[in-house]
Design a protein around this motif. Structure first.
Motif, PDB file in Angstrom:
ATOM      1  N   MET A   1     -42.077  62.704 -29.447  1.00  0.00           N
ATOM      2  CA  MET A   1     -42.536  61.573 -28.651  1.00  0.00           C
ATOM      3  C   MET A   1     -41.385  60.957 -27.869  1.00  0.00           C
ATOM      4  O   MET A   1     -41.498  60.659 -26.675  1.00  0.00           O
ATOM      5  CB  MET A   1     -43.180  60.541 -29.570  1.00  0.00           C
ATOM      6  CG  MET A   1     -43.660  59.254 -28.897  1.00  0.00           C
ATOM      7  SD  MET A   1     -42.358  57.995 -28.755  1.00  0.00           S
ATOM      8  CE  MET A   1     -41.948  57.721 -30.471  1.00  0.00           C
TER       9      MET A   1
ATOM     10  N   VAL B   1     -40.922  60.434 -23.762  1.00  0.00           N
ATOM     11  CA  VAL B   1     -40.672  59.124 -23.159  1.00  0.00           C
ATOM     12  C   VAL B   1     -39.334  59.112 -22.432  1.00  0.00           C
ATOM     13  O   VAL B   1     -39.219  58.604 -21.304  1.00  0.00           O
ATOM     14  CB  VAL B   1     -40.713  58.018 -24.236  1.00  0.00           C
ATOM     15  CG1 VAL B   1     -40.275  56.678 -23.649  1.00  0.00           C
ATOM     16  CG2 VAL B   1     -42.106  57.899 -24.825  1.00  0.00           C
TER      17      VAL B   1
ATOM     18  N   SER C   1     -37.021  52.745 -21.916  1.00  0.00           N
ATOM     19  CA  SER C   1     -38.297  52.902 -22.620  1.00  0.00           C
ATOM     20  C   SER C   1     -38.113  53.693 -23.907  1.00  0.00           C
ATOM     21  O   SER C   1     -38.730  53.388 -24.939  1.00  0.00           O
ATOM     22  CB  SER C   1     -39.315  53.615 -21.718  1.00  0.00           C
ATOM     23  OG  SER C   1     -39.675  52.801 -20.628  1.00  0.00           O
TER      24      SER C   1
ATOM     25  N   ALA D   1     -38.834  52.426 -27.632  1.00  0.00           N
ATOM     26  CA  ALA D   1     -39.729  53.205 -28.503  1.00  0.00           C
ATOM     27  C   ALA D   1     -39.049  53.516 -29.833  1.00  0.00           C
ATOM     28  O   ALA D   1     -39.702  53.521 -30.883  1.00  0.00           O
ATOM     29  CB  ALA D   1     -40.147  54.498 -27.808  1.00  0.00           C
TER      30      ALA D   1
ATOM     31  N   TYR E   1     -54.050  60.597 -32.955  1.00  0.00           N
ATOM     32  CA  TYR E   1     -53.000  60.036 -32.083  1.00  0.00           C
ATOM     33  C   TYR E   1     -52.149  61.143 -31.483  1.00  0.00           C
ATOM     34  O   TYR E   1     -51.797  61.118 -30.296  1.00  0.00           O
ATOM     35  CB  TYR E   1     -52.145  59.059 -32.888  1.00  0.00           C
ATOM     36  CG  TYR E   1     -51.124  58.322 -32.049  1.00  0.00           C
ATOM     37  CD1 TYR E   1     -51.541  57.518 -30.989  1.00  0.00           C
ATOM     38  CD2 TYR E   1     -49.763  58.426 -32.317  1.00  0.00           C
ATOM     39  CE1 TYR E   1     -50.611  56.835 -30.224  1.00  0.00           C
ATOM     40  CE2 TYR E   1     -48.839  57.754 -31.551  1.00  0.00           C
ATOM     41  CZ  TYR E   1     -49.268  56.951 -30.506  1.00  0.00           C
ATOM     42  OH  TYR E   1     -48.341  56.285 -29.735  1.00  0.00           O
TER      43      TYR E   1
ATOM     44  N   LEU F   1     -51.527  62.219 -27.480  1.00  0.00           N
ATOM     45  CA  LEU F   1     -50.233  62.485 -26.846  1.00  0.00           C
ATOM     46  C   LEU F   1     -50.208  63.895 -26.249  1.00  0.00           C
ATOM     47  O   LEU F   1     -49.649  64.112 -25.158  1.00  0.00           O
ATOM     48  CB  LEU F   1     -49.099  62.327 -27.865  1.00  0.00           C
ATOM     49  CG  LEU F   1     -48.845  60.910 -28.384  1.00  0.00           C
ATOM     50  CD1 LEU F   1     -47.764  60.933 -29.458  1.00  0.00           C
ATOM     51  CD2 LEU F   1     -48.437  59.972 -27.262  1.00  0.00           C
TER      52      LEU F   1
ATOM     53  N   LEU G   1     -42.088  52.299 -19.089  1.00  0.00           N
ATOM     54  CA  LEU G   1     -43.179  51.659 -19.814  1.00  0.00           C
ATOM     55  C   LEU G   1     -42.851  50.184 -20.021  1.00  0.00           C
ATOM     56  O   LEU G   1     -41.676  49.798 -20.071  1.00  0.00           O
ATOM     57  CB  LEU G   1     -43.376  52.330 -21.179  1.00  0.00           C
ATOM     58  CG  LEU G   1     -43.797  53.799 -21.186  1.00  0.00           C
ATOM     59  CD1 LEU G   1     -43.746  54.334 -22.604  1.00  0.00           C
ATOM     60  CD2 LEU G   1     -45.184  53.975 -20.589  1.00  0.00           C
TER      61      LEU G   1
ATOM     62  N   ARG H   1     -45.609  48.268 -24.586  1.00  0.00           N
ATOM     63  CA  ARG H   1     -46.221  49.577 -24.700  1.00  0.00           C
ATOM     64  C   ARG H   1     -45.241  50.592 -25.285  1.00  0.00           C
ATOM     65  O   ARG H   1     -45.622  51.438 -26.098  1.00  0.00           O
ATOM     66  CB  ARG H   1     -46.701  50.050 -23.320  1.00  0.00           C
ATOM     67  CG  ARG H   1     -47.438  51.374 -23.375  1.00  0.00           C
ATOM     68  CD  ARG H   1     -47.953  51.773 -22.014  1.00  0.00           C
ATOM     69  NE  ARG H   1     -48.550  53.105 -22.055  1.00  0.00           N
ATOM     70  CZ  ARG H   1     -48.977  53.764 -20.994  1.00  0.00           C
ATOM     71  NH1 ARG H   1     -48.880  53.206 -19.791  1.00  0.00           N
ATOM     72  NH2 ARG H   1     -49.489  54.965 -21.103  1.00  0.00           N
TER      73      ARG H   1
ATOM     74  N   THR I   1     -45.858  52.484 -28.791  1.00  0.00           N
ATOM     75  CA  THR I   1     -45.889  53.948 -28.850  1.00  0.00           C
ATOM     76  C   THR I   1     -45.074  54.457 -30.033  1.00  0.00           C
ATOM     77  O   THR I   1     -45.520  55.317 -30.795  1.00  0.00           O
ATOM     78  CB  THR I   1     -45.347  54.552 -27.543  1.00  0.00           C
ATOM     79  OG1 THR I   1     -46.186  54.145 -26.455  1.00  0.00           O
ATOM     80  CG2 THR I   1     -45.318  56.075 -27.610  1.00  0.00           C
TER      81      THR I   1
ATOM     82  N   MET J   1     -46.723  55.808 -33.743  1.00  0.00           N
ATOM     83  CA  MET J   1     -46.354  57.162 -34.137  1.00  0.00           C
ATOM     84  C   MET J   1     -45.846  57.182 -35.568  1.00  0.00           C
ATOM     85  O   MET J   1     -46.217  58.027 -36.376  1.00  0.00           O
ATOM     86  CB  MET J   1     -45.291  57.713 -33.179  1.00  0.00           C
ATOM     87  CG  MET J   1     -44.629  59.003 -33.643  1.00  0.00           C
ATOM     88  SD  MET J   1     -45.804  60.355 -33.874  1.00  0.00           S
ATOM     89  CE  MET J   1     -46.272  60.667 -32.184  1.00  0.00           C
TER      90      MET J   1
END
Length: 208
Positions: free
Chosen positions: A28, A32, A40, A44, A84, A88, A110, A114, A118, A122
Protein backbone atom coordinates in the motif's frame (compact mmCIF):
# COMPACT_ATOMS: atom_id res chain seq x y z
CA UNK A 1 10.51 -0.48 35.10
CA UNK A 2 13.61 -2.72 35.08
CA UNK A 3 11.48 -5.75 35.89
CA UNK A 4 9.55 -5.29 32.63
CA UNK A 5 12.59 -4.66 30.40
CA UNK A 6 13.15 -8.32 29.30
CA UNK A 7 9.49 -8.61 28.27
CA UNK A 8 9.69 -5.31 26.42
CA UNK A 9 12.75 -6.42 24.47
CA UNK A 10 11.24 -9.79 23.56
CA UNK A 11 7.98 -8.17 22.45
CA UNK A 12 9.71 -5.47 20.42
CA UNK A 13 11.87 -8.10 18.71
CA UNK A 14 8.71 -9.84 17.48
CA UNK A 15 7.27 -6.49 16.38
CA UNK A 16 10.46 -5.63 14.49
CA UNK A 17 10.18 -8.88 12.53
CA UNK A 18 6.59 -7.96 11.64
CA UNK A 19 7.59 -4.47 10.50
CA UNK A 20 10.52 -5.70 8.41
CA UNK A 21 8.42 -8.40 6.72
CA UNK A 22 6.93 -6.86 3.54
CA UNK A 23 3.20 -7.38 3.35
CA UNK A 24 -0.02 -5.57 2.43
CA UNK A 25 0.97 -2.40 4.31
CA UNK A 26 4.25 -2.08 2.41
CA UNK A 27 2.50 -2.73 -0.91
CA UNK A 28 0.00 0.00 0.00
CA UNK A 29 2.81 2.42 0.89
CA UNK A 30 4.50 1.66 -2.44
CA UNK A 31 1.36 2.59 -4.33
CA UNK A 32 0.80 5.79 -2.34
CA UNK A 33 4.46 6.85 -2.50
CA UNK A 34 4.78 6.38 -6.24
CA UNK A 35 1.48 7.88 -7.28
CA UNK A 36 0.78 10.47 -4.59
CA UNK A 37 4.18 11.50 -3.32
CA UNK A 38 6.27 11.45 -0.18
CA UNK A 39 4.00 13.50 2.08
CA UNK A 40 0.99 11.23 1.53
CA UNK A 41 3.12 8.12 2.01
CA UNK A 42 4.59 9.41 5.26
CA UNK A 43 1.15 10.30 6.60
CA UNK A 44 -0.09 6.85 5.57
CA UNK A 45 2.82 5.33 7.51
CA UNK A 46 1.64 7.28 10.57
CA UNK A 47 -1.76 5.68 10.03
CA UNK A 48 -0.13 2.25 9.90
CA UNK A 49 1.70 2.96 13.16
CA UNK A 50 -1.50 4.19 14.80
CA UNK A 51 -3.20 1.00 13.62
CA UNK A 52 -0.39 -1.03 15.20
CA UNK A 53 -0.83 0.84 18.49
CA UNK A 54 -4.59 0.22 18.34
CA UNK A 55 -4.06 -3.52 17.83
CA UNK A 56 -1.54 -3.51 20.67
CA UNK A 57 -3.98 -1.81 23.04
CA UNK A 58 -6.86 -4.12 22.09
CA UNK A 59 -4.69 -7.23 22.37
CA UNK A 60 -3.34 -6.22 25.75
CA UNK A 61 -6.92 -5.61 26.86
CA UNK A 62 -7.81 -9.19 26.00
CA UNK A 63 -9.48 -8.74 22.62
CA UNK A 64 -6.66 -10.69 21.00
CA UNK A 65 -7.53 -13.74 23.10
CA UNK A 66 -11.18 -13.43 22.08
CA UNK A 67 -10.28 -13.23 18.38
CA UNK A 68 -7.96 -16.20 18.77
CA UNK A 69 -10.68 -18.35 20.35
CA UNK A 70 -13.79 -17.19 18.42
CA UNK A 71 -13.94 -18.66 14.92
CA UNK A 72 -16.61 -16.17 13.80
CA UNK A 73 -14.42 -13.22 14.84
CA UNK A 74 -11.46 -14.56 12.86
CA UNK A 75 -13.66 -15.18 9.80
CA UNK A 76 -15.21 -11.70 10.00
CA UNK A 77 -11.80 -10.11 10.31
CA UNK A 78 -10.47 -12.06 7.33
CA UNK A 79 -13.41 -11.06 5.13
CA UNK A 80 -13.09 -7.37 6.02
CA UNK A 81 -9.37 -7.44 5.31
CA UNK A 82 -9.84 -9.33 2.04
CA UNK A 83 -12.53 -6.91 0.87
CA UNK A 84 -10.29 -3.91 1.58
CA UNK A 85 -7.38 -5.50 -0.27
CA UNK A 86 -9.62 -6.24 -3.26
CA UNK A 87 -10.68 -2.60 -3.29
CA UNK A 88 -7.02 -1.56 -3.41
CA UNK A 89 -6.39 -4.16 -6.15
CA UNK A 90 -9.26 -2.72 -8.20
CA UNK A 91 -7.76 0.77 -7.93
CA UNK A 92 -4.31 -0.40 -9.04
CA UNK A 93 -5.59 -2.52 -11.93
CA UNK A 94 -7.84 0.29 -13.12
CA UNK A 95 -4.85 2.64 -13.24
CA UNK A 96 -2.84 -0.01 -15.09
CA UNK A 97 -5.54 -0.35 -17.76
CA UNK A 98 -6.53 3.32 -17.91
CA UNK A 99 -3.66 5.36 -16.47
CA UNK A 100 -4.60 8.96 -15.64
CA UNK A 101 -3.17 11.49 -18.06
CA UNK A 102 -1.19 13.17 -15.31
CA UNK A 103 2.51 12.91 -14.59
CA UNK A 104 3.08 10.98 -11.35
CA UNK A 105 5.04 13.81 -9.77
CA UNK A 106 2.14 16.21 -10.44
CA UNK A 107 -0.68 14.09 -9.15
CA UNK A 108 -2.34 15.83 -6.20
CA UNK A 109 -1.45 14.30 -2.83
CA UNK A 110 -4.11 12.62 -0.78
CA UNK A 111 -5.71 14.73 1.91
CA UNK A 112 -4.01 14.14 5.28
CA UNK A 113 -7.14 12.46 6.65
CA UNK A 114 -7.52 10.15 3.66
CA UNK A 115 -3.83 9.24 3.67
CA UNK A 116 -3.95 8.49 7.41
CA UNK A 117 -7.16 6.47 7.06
CA UNK A 118 -5.66 4.44 4.21
CA UNK A 119 -2.76 3.34 6.39
CA UNK A 120 -4.86 2.89 9.52
CA UNK A 121 -7.53 0.73 7.89
CA UNK A 122 -4.89 -1.39 6.18
CA UNK A 123 -3.23 -2.19 9.49
CA UNK A 124 -6.25 -2.80 11.71
CA UNK A 125 -7.80 -5.19 9.15
CA UNK A 126 -4.55 -7.06 8.58
CA UNK A 127 -4.78 -10.52 10.23
CA UNK A 128 -1.02 -10.92 9.89
CA UNK A 129 -0.54 -7.96 12.22
CA UNK A 130 -3.10 -9.33 14.68
CA UNK A 131 -1.39 -12.72 14.73
CA UNK A 132 1.89 -11.00 15.57
CA UNK A 133 0.21 -9.07 18.38
CA UNK A 134 -1.33 -12.25 19.78
CA UNK A 135 2.20 -13.69 19.81
CA UNK A 136 3.48 -10.55 21.52
CA UNK A 137 0.70 -10.71 24.11
CA UNK A 138 1.75 -14.26 24.94
CA UNK A 139 5.11 -12.89 26.12
CA UNK A 140 3.28 -11.12 28.93
CA UNK A 141 5.44 -8.01 28.80
CA UNK A 142 2.87 -5.85 30.60
CA UNK A 143 1.16 -8.45 32.81
CA UNK A 144 0.35 -6.75 36.11
CA UNK A 145 2.04 -3.55 35.00
CA UNK A 146 0.71 -0.12 36.04
CA UNK A 147 -0.97 2.11 33.45
CA UNK A 148 2.17 4.20 32.98
CA UNK A 149 4.21 1.14 31.97
CA UNK A 150 1.49 -0.04 29.57
CA UNK A 151 1.36 3.45 28.03
CA UNK A 152 5.14 3.42 27.62
CA UNK A 153 4.96 0.01 25.95
CA UNK A 154 2.31 1.24 23.50
CA UNK A 155 4.38 4.33 22.72
CA UNK A 156 7.38 2.13 21.95
CA UNK A 157 5.27 -0.06 19.67
CA UNK A 158 3.99 3.03 17.83
CA UNK A 159 7.51 4.41 17.36
CA UNK A 160 8.93 1.11 16.09
CA UNK A 161 6.12 0.74 13.56
CA UNK A 162 6.41 4.38 12.51
CA UNK A 163 10.19 4.12 12.08
CA UNK A 164 9.98 1.02 9.91
CA UNK A 165 7.03 2.01 7.76
CA UNK A 166 8.18 5.62 7.60
CA UNK A 167 11.51 4.40 6.23
CA UNK A 168 9.63 2.42 3.59
CA UNK A 169 7.60 5.51 2.70
CA UNK A 170 10.70 7.69 2.32
CA UNK A 171 12.62 5.10 0.30
CA UNK A 172 9.73 4.29 -2.02
CA UNK A 173 9.07 7.96 -2.73
CA UNK A 174 12.70 8.74 -3.67
CA UNK A 175 13.30 10.37 -7.06
CA UNK A 176 14.94 7.29 -8.70
CA UNK A 177 12.01 5.10 -7.67
CA UNK A 178 9.52 7.68 -8.96
CA UNK A 179 11.43 7.93 -12.22
CA UNK A 180 11.24 4.15 -12.57
CA UNK A 181 7.51 4.36 -11.91
CA UNK A 182 7.09 6.93 -14.68
CA UNK A 183 8.76 4.57 -17.16
CA UNK A 184 7.05 1.36 -16.02
CA UNK A 185 3.80 2.70 -14.65
CA UNK A 186 1.41 0.16 -16.14
CA UNK A 187 3.58 -2.77 -15.11
CA UNK A 188 4.01 -1.51 -11.54
CA UNK A 189 0.30 -0.77 -11.08
CA UNK A 190 -0.63 -4.17 -12.55
CA UNK A 191 1.88 -5.88 -10.26
CA UNK A 192 0.47 -4.08 -7.22
CA UNK A 193 -3.03 -5.11 -8.28
CA UNK A 194 -1.95 -8.75 -8.56
CA UNK A 195 -0.21 -8.66 -5.17
CA UNK A 196 -3.25 -7.10 -3.48
CA UNK A 197 -5.49 -9.72 -5.10
CA UNK A 198 -3.22 -12.57 -3.96
CA UNK A 199 -3.09 -11.15 -0.43
CA UNK A 200 -6.91 -10.93 -0.44
CA UNK A 201 -7.32 -14.53 -1.66
CA UNK A 202 -4.84 -15.76 0.91
CA UNK A 203 -6.72 -13.97 3.72
CA UNK A 204 -10.13 -15.14 2.55
CA UNK A 205 -9.10 -18.79 2.25
CA UNK A 206 -6.81 -19.05 5.28
CA UNK A 207 -7.78 -21.45 8.04
CA UNK A 208 -9.00 -19.96 11.27
Amino acid sequence: MQAYLPGFLASYAILLVAVLSPGPAVAMLLGVALSRGRASAVIASVGVAAGAATLAALTLAGVGVLVQQAAWAVTTLRMIGAAYLLWLAYGSLRKAIHPPHIAPDRMPPLSPLRAFATGYLMQVTNPKAIVFWIAIASVGATNGAPATVVALFLLGAFLISLSGHGAYALALSAAPVRALYARARRTIEATLGVFFTLFAIRLATARS
